[in-house]
Design a protein around this motif. Structure first.
Motif, short mmCIF file in Angstrom:
data_model
loop_
_atom_site.label_atom_id
_atom_site.label_comp_id
_atom_site.label_asym_id
_atom_site.label_seq_id
_atom_site.Cartn_x
_atom_site.Cartn_y
_atom_site.Cartn_z
N GLU A 118 11.66 0.03 4.99
CA GLU A 118 12.09 1.91 5.54
C GLU A 118 11.38 3.05 4.84
N ALA A 119 12.48 3.04 3.29
CA ALA A 119 12.82 3.57 2.70
C ALA A 119 11.79 3.54 1.40
N LEU A 120 10.87 2.42 1.02
CA LEU A 120 9.56 2.12 0.36
C LEU A 120 8.39 2.54 0.69
N LEU A 121 8.08 2.17 2.13
CA LEU A 121 6.73 3.56 3.04
C LEU A 121 7.59 4.84 3.13
N GLU A 122 8.45 5.39 2.88
CA GLU A 122 8.84 6.68 3.24
C GLU A 122 8.73 6.69 1.45
N GLN A 123 8.62 6.23 0.91
CA GLN A 123 8.53 7.38 0.50
C GLN A 123 6.71 6.76 -0.88
N PHE A 124 6.09 6.09 -0.18
CA PHE A 124 4.61 5.80 -0.62
C PHE A 124 3.66 6.99 0.33
N VAL A 125 4.45 6.92 1.41
CA VAL A 125 3.76 8.23 2.28
C VAL A 125 3.94 9.55 1.50
N ARG A 126 5.37 9.83 1.14
CA ARG A 126 5.23 11.06 0.31
C ARG A 126 4.15 11.34 -0.87
N ASP A 127 4.45 10.23 -1.51
CA ASP A 127 3.59 10.50 -2.35
C ASP A 127 1.66 10.21 -2.34
N ARG A 128 1.61 9.39 -1.67
CA ARG A 128 0.19 9.90 -0.89
C ARG A 128 -0.25 11.55 -0.21
N LEU A 129 1.27 11.72 0.16
CA LEU A 129 1.26 12.90 1.33
C LEU A 129 0.48 14.06 -0.28
N ALA A 130 1.45 14.34 -0.87
CA ALA A 130 1.32 14.50 -2.48
C ALA A 130 -0.25 14.82 -3.02
N ALA A 131 -0.90 13.66 -3.25
CA ALA A 131 -1.41 13.35 -4.21
C ALA A 131 -3.21 14.03 -2.99
N LEU A 132 -2.92 13.30 -1.81
CA LEU A 132 -3.84 14.68 -0.39
C LEU A 132 -3.59 15.72 -0.69
N GLY A 133 -2.47 16.31 -0.68
CA GLY A 133 -2.83 18.20 -0.42
C GLY A 133 -2.86 18.53 -1.91
N ALA A 134 -2.63 17.52 -3.21
CA ALA A 134 -3.23 17.89 -4.45
C ALA A 134 -4.85 17.91 -4.31
N ARG A 135 -5.83 17.52 -3.67
CA ARG A 135 -7.04 17.59 -3.90
C ARG A 135 -7.88 18.49 -2.47
N LYS A 136 -6.76 18.75 -1.67
CA LYS A 136 -7.21 19.43 -1.07
C LYS A 136 -6.84 20.60 -1.29
#
Length: 250
Positions: free
Chosen positions: A28-46
């Protein structure tokens, strides 16, 4: 099936590895960190943030140096061993740069200063000491003694407190708003330096706490406060971005 490792020739499959992570509470902790990182990358592109080829190359070179991959052939062997393509490696490096740039924008000096200006009261702090006793009668007797002799607080904390702060004379140190129980916090933050407060009972009434306010410090944007503001800005931003997506664990 995908094999992640072999032990004496016996394959450990990806499904078994993931199952182990879930059962040990790490997934759960690993998945949460992965999702947070992905959201940041998606947000940057947007947001239209750019990552240059030169930046990718510099970060990739840094990655290789840290791992002792000094030649192109060393890097290729390293990636091959992990079954990662050059394109996947570049995407990983790019995403990391997007994440960092997005967080610098969200948590930069200007946003920090703006957030602090609007919310400075929540960063007021106090310095407090406490004595924790195991019965209400002892606590009431203790606060009566302290009102007669306030200077004995440290000594009495060392002798009678059951808290792990007893060796420090009951000193908790700097406390920000939100660190104490709401009913206790309201009284402690409204008290003057030198005031004694309590006893406050724990939820199960097995502990009774007496506080002394040592000092009051109006909010200032020091390093500790700036770090906390950045954390709050990051969490608020990630929470808002998560609400824009449908996120489901498979």
């Amino acid at each position: 099936m995908t094999t992640v490792v072999k032990i004496d020739g016996a394959a450990i499959e990806l499904a078994e590895f993931v199952r182990s992570l879930k059962l040990t509470g790490q997934f759960e902790a690993l998945l949460e960190q992965f999702v947070r990182d992905r959201l940041a990358a998606l947000g940057a592109r947007k947001a239209g943030i750019q990552v240059l080829d030169a930046e990718i190359q510099e970060r990739a070179d840094q990655f290789r140096r840290v791992r002792g991959l000094h030649r192109a052939s060393d890097t290729n062997k390293y990636l091959d061993a992990m079954r990662i393509s050059a394109e996947e490696f570049e995407a990983f490096i790019s995403d990391g740069l997007y994440q960092e740039k997005m967080m610098r924008k969200v948590c930069g000096d200007q946003p920090v200063q703006g957030y602090f200006k609007l919310n400075s009261p929540k960063f007021d702090s106090i310095e407090v000491s406490h004595i924790v006793l195991d019965s209400e009668a002892k606590a009431k007797e203790m606060i009566a003694v302290l009102r007669e002799d306030p200077d004995s607080f440290d000594e009495l904390a060392r002798e009678h407190s059951i808290a792990d702060t007893r060796e420090q004379g009951g000193l908790i140190g700097k406390v920000l708003r939100g660190s104490l129980r709401s009913d206790v916090e309201a009284k402690v933050f409204n008290a003057a330096a030198g005031d004694l407060l309590g006893p406050f009972a724990s939820g199960d009434r097995t502990a009774f706490e007496i506080f002394r306010v040592n000092a009051k410090r109006p909010a200032g944007l020091d390093d500790d406060t700036a770090t906390e503001v950045r954390r709050l800005l990051r969490e608020d931003w990630l929470r808002a971005r998560a609400a824009e997506h449908v996120i489901q664990a498979a």
